[in-house]
Design a protein around this motif. Structure first.
Motif, short mmCIF file in Angstrom:
data_model
loop_
_atom_site.label_atom_id
_atom_site.label_comp_id
_atom_site.label_asym_id
_atom_site.label_seq_id
_atom_site.Cartn_x
_atom_site.Cartn_y
_atom_site.Cartn_z
N TRP A 24 0.83 -1.20 0.00
CA TRP A 24 0.00 0.00 0.00
C TRP A 24 0.87 1.25 0.00
O TRP A 24 0.63 2.20 -0.77
N LEU A 25 1.89 1.29 0.85
CA LEU A 25 2.80 2.44 0.90
C LEU A 25 3.52 2.65 -0.42
O LEU A 25 3.63 3.78 -0.91
N VAL A 26 3.99 1.57 -1.01
CA VAL A 26 4.71 1.67 -2.28
C VAL A 26 3.79 2.23 -3.36
O VAL A 26 4.18 3.14 -4.13
N ALA A 28 1.09 4.05 -2.89
CA ALA A 28 0.76 5.43 -2.54
C ALA A 28 1.86 6.38 -3.01
O ALA A 28 1.57 7.46 -3.53
N TRP A 29 3.09 5.99 -2.80
CA TRP A 29 4.22 6.81 -3.26
C TRP A 29 4.29 6.84 -4.79
O TRP A 29 4.59 7.86 -5.39
N ALA A 30 3.98 5.69 -5.43
CA ALA A 30 4.06 5.62 -6.88
C ALA A 30 3.00 6.50 -7.54
O ALA A 30 3.24 7.09 -8.60
N HIS A 32 1.61 9.16 -6.15
CA HIS A 32 1.54 10.45 -5.48
C HIS A 32 1.44 11.60 -6.49
O HIS A 32 2.14 11.62 -7.50
N SER A 33 0.53 12.51 -6.21
CA SER A 33 0.35 13.68 -7.06
C SER A 33 0.19 14.91 -6.17
O SER A 33 -0.58 14.87 -5.20
N GLU A 37 -4.77 13.69 -4.31
CA GLU A 37 -4.33 12.51 -3.56
C GLU A 37 -5.09 11.28 -4.10
O GLU A 37 -6.18 10.94 -3.64
N THR A 41 -1.86 7.36 1.95
CA THR A 41 -1.10 6.39 2.72
C THR A 41 -1.97 5.81 3.84
O THR A 41 -2.99 6.40 4.21
N ARG A 44 -2.55 8.38 6.51
CA ARG A 44 -3.54 9.40 6.16
C ARG A 44 -4.96 8.86 6.31
O ARG A 44 -5.87 9.56 6.79
#
Length: 255
Positions: A24-26, A28-30, A32-33, A37, A41, A44
């Motif tokens: 999920w974190l990976v 979310a970072w990939a 990311h805008s 949103e 994450t 969040r």
């Protein structure tokens, strides 16, 4: 090979949770805008959950619980009754089964506008959708169970001169494995029906919560609704299985 130890099962489950959070974190970072949103994450989403819990969330959860439970109970009771009637009486099967087989292929979404016209935007308009979903799911399994009752059981019941109510009880218990499968599937489908009806015709509930999140581009709020829905569905399924184990241990042992 013996059954895995409880400690090993716990370790595997914790590892799966960690894997999901990391993935999920990976993602979310990939995705990311800075402008929107697209995938918040886990932190969040947890923050948004706390914010919603201090306001409308409890009211939304309670509204969805009442709709799901009420619709499931009413639809299941009707489904069992109709299923036993169709499965055991030839004339009822001839008259009613074509109607059931025809209507059960109508999407629940197609019933929503009709429910709104009949019941308005409120408890019964949404609950009626759950009633239909549960009814069609349970009735099909009940018919299957009632029609597959061993003929020898029926003969023995008659030879023992059991009363009509006693014979019905014997038939019902014989069909119970299939009925329980239908009840469990209907319970899961009820949660999907709740969100579907609330998204279209709801001002309160988990579906409405997600709808408002979509209107305000609040992805974290949408995900809070999804997670709450998943938790409630998991708990409902867990409770159903535990009650089934307690009331029908002979079925659990044979299936």
């Amino acid at each position: 090979m013996g059954a895995p130890k409880a400690s090993n099962l716990l370790a595997v489950r914790l590892a799966s949770v960690v894997f999901v959070l990391v993935a999920w974190l990976v993602l979310a970072w990939a995705f990311h805008s800075p402008k929107l949103e697209l995938l918040p994450t886990p932190w969040r989403v947890a923050q948004r959950f706390v914010e919603l819990a201090q306001g409308q969330l409890a009211i939304d959860v309670w509204a969805s619980l009442k709709e799901a439970a009420g619709g499931w109970v009413i639809g299941s009771a009707l489904g069992i009754g109709l299923g036993m009637l169709i499965g055991r009486i030839a004339m009822a099967r001839l008259l009613l089964r074509p109607i059931i087989d025809f209507l059960r292929f109508v999407s629940p979404l197609a019933w929503v506008p009709l429910a709104v016209l009949w019941f308005g935007i409120g408890y019964w308009s949404k609950t009626s959708i759950i009633v239909l979903i549960s009814l069609f799911t349970v009735v099909v399994n009940t018919v299957q169970g009632a029609m597959s009752v061993d003929g020898d059981i029926t003969k023995v019941s008659r030879s023992l001169r059991l009363k009509a109510g006693q014979r019905l009880e014997v038939t019902l218990m014989s069909a119970m494995p299939d009925i329980l499968v239908g009840l469990r599937y209907a319970l899961g489908a009820a949660w999907g029906g709740v969100v579907l009806s609330e998204l279209v015709a709801g001002d309160v509930g988990i579906g409405a919560l997600e709808s408002y999140g979509g209107q305000s581009f609040d992805v974290a709020q949408i995900m809070v609704g999804m997670i709450v829905l998943a938790v409630l569905g998991y708990v409902a399924n867990w409770a159903f299985v535990r009650v089934q184990h307690r009331l029908f241990p002979w079925i659990v042992g044979n299936r």
